[in-house]
Design an enzyme around this catalytic site. Structure first.
Site, PDB file in Angstrom:
ATOM      1  N   LYS A  47       0.851  -1.197   0.000  1.00  0.00           N
ATOM      2  CA  LYS A  47       0.000   0.000   0.000  1.00  0.00           C
ATOM      3  C   LYS A  47       0.888   1.250   0.000  1.00  0.00           C
ATOM      4  O   LYS A  47       2.099   1.163   0.242  1.00  0.00           O
ATOM      5  CB  LYS A  47      -0.915  -0.023   1.227  1.00  0.00           C
ATOM      6  N   TYR A 270      16.123  31.048   7.148  1.00  0.00           N
ATOM      7  CA  TYR A 270      15.047  31.864   7.705  1.00  0.00           C
ATOM      8  C   TYR A 270      15.182  32.024   9.214  1.00  0.00           C
ATOM      9  O   TYR A 270      15.486  31.069   9.928  1.00  0.00           O
ATOM     10  CB  TYR A 270      13.684  31.215   7.409  1.00  0.00           C
ATOM     11  N   MET A 318      11.287  25.109   2.089  1.00  0.00           N
ATOM     12  CA  MET A 318      10.417  24.282   1.251  1.00  0.00           C
ATOM     13  C   MET A 318      11.225  23.461   0.244  1.00  0.00           C
ATOM     14  O   MET A 318      10.927  22.300   0.001  1.00  0.00           O
ATOM     15  CB  MET A 318       9.418  25.170   0.499  1.00  0.00           C
TER      16      MET A 318
HETATM   17  C1  LIG Z   1      -0.467  -1.720   6.679  1.00  0.00           C
HETATM   18  C2  LIG Z   1      -1.104  -2.982   7.113  1.00  0.00           C
HETATM   19  C3  LIG Z   1      -0.327  -4.139   7.285  1.00  0.00           C
HETATM   20  C4  LIG Z   1       1.179  -4.126   7.209  1.00  0.00           C
HETATM   21  O1  LIG Z   1       1.668  -3.578   8.399  1.00  0.00           O
HETATM   22  P1  LIG Z   1       3.241  -3.426   8.651  1.00  0.00           P
HETATM   23  O2  LIG Z   1       3.391  -3.150  10.087  1.00  0.00           O
HETATM   24  O3  LIG Z   1       3.660  -2.303   7.784  1.00  0.00           O
HETATM   25  O4  LIG Z   1       3.854  -4.709   8.228  1.00  0.00           O
HETATM   26  C5  LIG Z   1      -0.976  -5.306   7.620  1.00  0.00           C
HETATM   27  N1  LIG Z   1      -2.319  -5.349   7.758  1.00  0.00           N
HETATM   28  C6  LIG Z   1      -3.088  -4.254   7.610  1.00  0.00           C
HETATM   29  C7  LIG Z   1      -4.554  -4.359   7.805  1.00  0.00           C
HETATM   30  C8  LIG Z   1      -2.505  -3.036   7.295  1.00  0.00           C
HETATM   31  O5  LIG Z   1      -3.266  -1.944   7.156  1.00  0.00           O
END
Ligand SMILES: *Cc1c(COP(=O)(O)O)cnc(C)c1O
Length: 376
Positions: A47, A270, A318
């Site tokens: 993800k 800055y 930035m």
């Molecule tokens: C992101 C996620 C994972 C993976 O978690 P990590 O700690 O990054 O390995 C597993 N299960 C669900 C439901 C997640 O949202």
């Protein structure tokens, strides 16, 4: 028009721009570390664009190293993996724009359903059979079906399966306390998972693939492994529990674009929050908070240049940061490593997380779109 010979071109045209390089070899090494700790099937969670490392790159490396499944939050992300030629089973679980049953069926993407309403909506639109995982809340209160509605969810799934709209192929939970690396903290969720398995079996839905653990549970607590573990952070070198050294899977570099020799007492950046305490050299890197360099860093923050660590000084802008290189004067175009797998003077993402008071996940997922991506 006359063109200058290549050798006389301005050096600025030859700078390698700020670049985030993903290291698939490190992803593979991390899968090996994980495999050494579990016999369960490994799902590679990719993800958020593979935690900022490129979902397809990480997925390919993980599958080649032995991951059997892939995981994303949406069917759209899963379809992109299919389009890139990845054939492994894929599970999605958050569905930010609802579940597109047609796309899920067409791309052979499994979907987790975490409520009676969600399953009801899926059943209403499913034309061909969708593979589902029943997502039960095992203590997170952040998605997943609350325990008092498990039986309603399971009963609806049973009716949907009879009507061939869905097939129950998995049961999913999530560990709220795994980062404590304490099996006792995970025990209630493990017991909850067993209860869910039992209820599903009792409903005549057999023994679908059960999965509960993410990286921390996988690395620390075999009781949480069930049939499959879902590992994301671990693939890119992060153990959220801080107990296992994983391999950093990316390197962020930036060229020095400007250098200056300054006197003692020179304010930098800055608000002049840093004032040089001696005659020194300053180098500017063209990377700032818009590129994911945290603005809230401590004075310990630094980068590696030619094998040595030099501090980031003054405010993070930035688009740029300033490095105090002391007696060293580096020429424009010299590459600095902001973070990498570590070793020598190269900071790790864990170093940056500590300097910024955050977790390494936010460092790697925060790298902005101007930074060029590349794969080693
Ligand atoms: C992101 C996620 C994972 C993976 O978690 P990590 O700690 O990054 O390995 C597993 N299960 C669900 C439901 C997640 O949202």
């Amino acid at each position: 028009m006359n063109r200058a010979p290549i050798a006389l071109q301005s050096r600025s045209s030859t700078f390698r721009p700020p670049t985030l390089r993903t290291l698939p070899v490190a992803v593979a090494a991390n899968v090996v570390e994980i495999r050494a700790r579990t016999r369960s099937t490994i799902m590679a969670v990719v993800k958020a664009d593979g935690y900022g490392h490129g979902a397809v790159t990480v997925a390919r490396a993980a599958v080649a190293a032995g991951a059997g499944w892939l995981g994303t939050t949406s069917v759209t992300e899963a379809s992109a993996l299919r389009a890139a030629g990845l054939a492994a089973p894929i599970l999605t679980w958050l569905h930010p724009s609802g579940i597109d049953a047609e796309a899920a069926a067409a791309d052979r993407v499994d979907v987790a359903v975490g409520s009676v309403d969600e399953l009801g909506a899926l059943l209403a639109q499913a034309a061909s059979t969708v593979r589902i995982h029943l997502h039960v809340d095992t203590g997170m209160s952040r998605g997943g079906c609350p325990r008092r509605q498990w039986h309603e969810l399971i009963a609806l799934a049973q009716r949907g399966q009879r009507a061939r709209r869905v097939r129950v192929v998995g049961v999913m939970g999530h560990l709220p306390l795994a980062d404590q690396a304490d099996p006792a903290a995970n025990a209630p969720a493990v017991a909850g998972m067993r209860d869910a398995q039992q209820a599903i079996r009792a409903a005549g839905l057999g023994s679908p693939l059960a999965h509960l653990a993410a990286t921390s549970g996988t690395l620390n607590d075999p009781a949480t492994h069930f049939g499959m573990v879902r590992v994301g952070a671990g693939l890119v070198g992060i153990d959220p529990s801080g107990t296992v050294m994983m391999h950093g899977a990316s390197r962020l570099t930036a060229p020095i674009v400007h250098t200056a020799a300054v006197e003692a007492g020179t304010p930098v950046g800055y608000d002049g929050t840093y004032v040089t305490d001696r005659a020194t050299h300053l180098s500017v890197l063209p990377i700032g908070y818009a590129d994911g360099i945290p603005r809230e860093i401590s004075p310990q923050a630094g980068v590696e240049i030619r094998g040595r660590r030099f501090p980031v000084v003054g405010r993070v802008s930035m688009d740029q940061i300033v490095i105090d290189t002391g007696a060293e004067s580096f020429s424009a175009g010299t590459s600095a490593t902001v973070f990498g797998p570590g070793g020598d003077a190269v900071p790790t993402i864990q170093d940056w997380a500590r300097w910024a008071g955050t977790i390494p996940h936010t460092i790697v997922t925060g790298i902005g779109p101007r930074v060029k991506r590349s794969t080693a």
